[in-house]
Design a protein around this motif. Sequence first.
Motif, short mmCIF file in Angstrom:
data_model
loop_
_atom_site.label_atom_id
_atom_site.label_comp_id
_atom_site.label_asym_id
_atom_site.label_seq_id
_atom_site.Cartn_x
_atom_site.Cartn_y
_atom_site.Cartn_z
N ASN A 1 39.06 26.48 43.99
CA ASN A 1 37.50 27.82 44.49
C ASN A 1 38.72 29.38 43.73
O ASN A 1 39.76 29.38 44.87
N ILE A 2 38.54 29.92 42.80
CA ILE A 2 39.46 31.17 43.26
C ILE A 2 38.12 32.14 42.93
O ILE A 2 37.83 32.44 42.99
N TYR A 3 38.94 33.03 43.78
CA TYR A 3 37.74 33.54 44.72
C TYR A 3 39.30 35.95 44.85
O TYR A 3 40.14 35.26 44.97
N ARG A 4 38.55 35.95 44.32
CA ARG A 4 39.38 37.43 44.28
C ARG A 4 38.53 39.02 45.14
O ARG A 4 37.10 38.95 44.85
N GLY A 5 38.70 39.70 45.76
CA GLY A 5 37.94 40.41 46.81
C GLY A 5 38.97 41.92 47.22
O GLY A 5 40.70 41.54 47.38
#
Length: 264
Positions: free
Chosen positions: A199-203
């Motif tokens: 699961n790739i997340y950017r924030g």
Amino acid sequence: MVKNSKKILKLKKKIREIRFNFLKLISKGVKYHIGGSLSILDIIVCLIYTKKIDLTKTSKTRNKFILSKGHALGIFYTILMDLNLLSEKKYFSQIKKHKFGGQLDTYNCKYVDWSTGSLGHSIGVSIGMAIANPNKKIITIVGDAEIDEGSVWEGLFFISEKKIKNVHIIIDRNRLSASSFIEKKEVLDKKILNQLDLNIYRGNGHNLKDIFKYLEIIDKSKSSLAIFDTIKGNGIPEFENSLKYSHGQPDKKLITQVLKNLQS
């Protein structure tokens, strides 16, 4: 959403308290990497005070946490003191005896799950912990300069290929190493990461709503990689995006003024 809003308000207050108390340690002559410590402050406070990492539990029962960028240990110790898990007297005693040094180690603090400081090893260690503890979440924070290490990528590919479900990697993308600006880390922007079975997340690592969204991802039965854009020295204008205070120490006049500004 309302419930999260109340939590976020409490955490923002806690972040301000931890930032102030951390800088008070600096004012008392303890030397830490200020910039890289403050860049992860919001993230680590959210992880610990929402009990994704519950330090009140024993090491055998809690989720595991590896602060790969161990030079940010001052924030960790400040949190331990805030939670009354470490007394200020014991802290300064350990500093005086040189048992609390410039990196985290398992020998002198029972809340440390792995000795860190030598970069590039935490993801591999996390994999081992995940295999040994399939019912626990293994969470590690690495710096963006650290991803130059080949072992980081070997670890990511291994997690993906072997479908390991419980490793959660957070990249502190503050774009400064200890001695230089990191102008390009294009690999973090390329779609190659999306090909990994993660699961790739950017924030934004200083936006608590973004951090809370990632905390929900940690609860899922799949490993994850979060890339948080952060600011080195965040929250203190004199220290923000500063190479000088990446690991340099402010003089007494400056740190006194910074603390005064935080109280105003």
